[in-house]
Motif scaffolding. Structure first.
Motif, PDB file in Angstrom:
ATOM      1  N   GLN A  92       0.836  -1.202   0.000  1.00 24.76           N
ATOM      2  CA  GLN A  92       0.000   0.000   0.000  1.00 24.76           C
ATOM      3  C   GLN A  92       0.872   1.255   0.000  1.00 24.76           C
ATOM      4  O   GLN A  92       0.616   2.199  -0.757  1.00 24.76           O
ATOM      5  CB  GLN A  92      -0.926   0.001   1.211  1.00 24.76           C
ATOM      6  N   ALA A  93       1.906   1.267   0.814  1.00 29.47           N
ATOM      7  CA  ALA A  93       2.807   2.425   0.865  1.00 29.47           C
ATOM      8  C   ALA A  93       3.526   2.605  -0.468  1.00 29.47           C
ATOM      9  O   ALA A  93       3.646   3.727  -0.973  1.00 29.47           O
ATOM     10  CB  ALA A  93       3.824   2.249   1.997  1.00 29.47           C
ATOM     11  N   ARG A  94       3.970   1.504  -1.069  1.00 28.15           N
ATOM     12  CA  ARG A  94       4.648   1.572  -2.361  1.00 28.15           C
ATOM     13  C   ARG A  94       3.705   2.109  -3.436  1.00 28.15           C
ATOM     14  O   ARG A  94       4.072   2.975  -4.226  1.00 28.15           O
ATOM     15  CB  ARG A  94       5.155   0.183  -2.751  1.00 28.15           C
ATOM     16  N   ARG A  98       3.874   5.591  -5.677  1.00 26.79           N
ATOM     17  CA  ARG A  98       3.762   5.540  -7.144  1.00 26.79           C
ATOM     18  C   ARG A  98       2.647   6.460  -7.636  1.00 26.79           C
ATOM     19  O   ARG A  98       2.816   7.172  -8.625  1.00 26.79           O
ATOM     20  CB  ARG A  98       3.502   4.095  -7.565  1.00 26.79           C
ATOM     21  N   ILE A  99       1.536   6.457  -6.941  1.00 24.79           N
ATOM     22  CA  ILE A  99       0.402   7.321  -7.309  1.00 24.79           C
ATOM     23  C   ILE A  99       0.801   8.789  -7.207  1.00 24.79           C
ATOM     24  O   ILE A  99       0.497   9.593  -8.088  1.00 24.79           O
ATOM     25  CB  ILE A  99      -0.836   7.009  -6.443  1.00 24.79           C
ATOM     26  N   GLU A 100       1.503   9.160  -6.128  1.00 24.31           N
ATOM     27  CA  GLU A 100       1.963  10.543  -5.963  1.00 24.31           C
ATOM     28  C   GLU A 100       2.897  10.938  -7.109  1.00 24.31           C
ATOM     29  O   GLU A 100       2.777  12.039  -7.661  1.00 24.31           O
ATOM     30  CB  GLU A 100       2.670  10.711  -4.617  1.00 24.31           C
ATOM     31  N   ARG A 106       1.483  13.750 -14.208  1.00 25.91           N
ATOM     32  CA  ARG A 106       0.266  14.121 -14.922  1.00 25.91           C
ATOM     33  C   ARG A 106       0.039  15.623 -14.841  1.00 25.91           C
ATOM     34  O   ARG A 106      -0.260  16.273 -15.850  1.00 25.91           O
ATOM     35  CB  ARG A 106      -0.941  13.383 -14.343  1.00 25.91           C
ATOM     36  N   ASP A 107       0.195  16.188 -13.665  1.00 23.73           N
ATOM     37  CA  ASP A 107      -0.020  17.625 -13.479  1.00 23.73           C
ATOM     38  C   ASP A 107       1.008  18.445 -14.256  1.00 23.73           C
ATOM     39  O   ASP A 107       0.673  19.488 -14.834  1.00 23.73           O
ATOM     40  CB  ASP A 107       0.012  17.983 -11.990  1.00 23.73           C
TER      41      ASP A 107
END
Length: 130
Positions: A92-94, A98-100, A106-107
């Motif tokens: 979950q932390a990994r 990755r999402i961040e 993306r931004d």
């Protein structure tokens, strides 16, 4: 259903479905002629496996999770060992990291694209006014 139909319905190649079987993630029945036969529940299981692999979980963890997954997105945990909890917390932390990272990229791309489109629009307007 035969392996080709399962592959078509799930978007997972026949080769990958055979790999899932090798890993003990799915267990088809066998017809008298030896062909693999899959039932409707295999569609949901394969989609669940695909989603977990896409999320970055290795097959060894997926194999442990599958018995806890009733339907896609519905999870129950009758007997979770501390090692599994620790493994899932690390995953979950990994994934959060990755999402961040992906969100920042993306931004940045969105900002770049916005700037490029504004400049392009200004140049088009400038040429039209000339």
């Amino acid at each position: 259903m035969k392996i080709g139909e399962l592959a078509a319905r799930t978007g997972v190649s026949r080769r990958l479905l055979r790999y899932y079987e090798e890993q003990g993630l799915i267990t088809p029945s066998r017809a008298l002629n030896g062909y693999r036969e899959y039932g409707e529940p295999h569609v949901d299981v394969v989609l669940q496996i695909k989603g977990l692999l896409d999320a970055g979980l290795p097959t060894r963890i997926i194999q442990q999770l599958l018995p806890c997954l009733d339907k896609p997105q519905e999870i129950y945990a009758p007997d979770v060992k501390p090692e599994m909890i620790a493994t899932l917390q690390r995953e979950q932390a990994r994934l959060s990291q990755r999402i961040e990272f992906l969100t920042r990229n993306r931004d940045a791309i969105a900002g770049y694209l916005d700037t490029v489109l504004k400049r392009q629009s200004a140049n088009t307007e400038s040429r039209a006014a000339s």
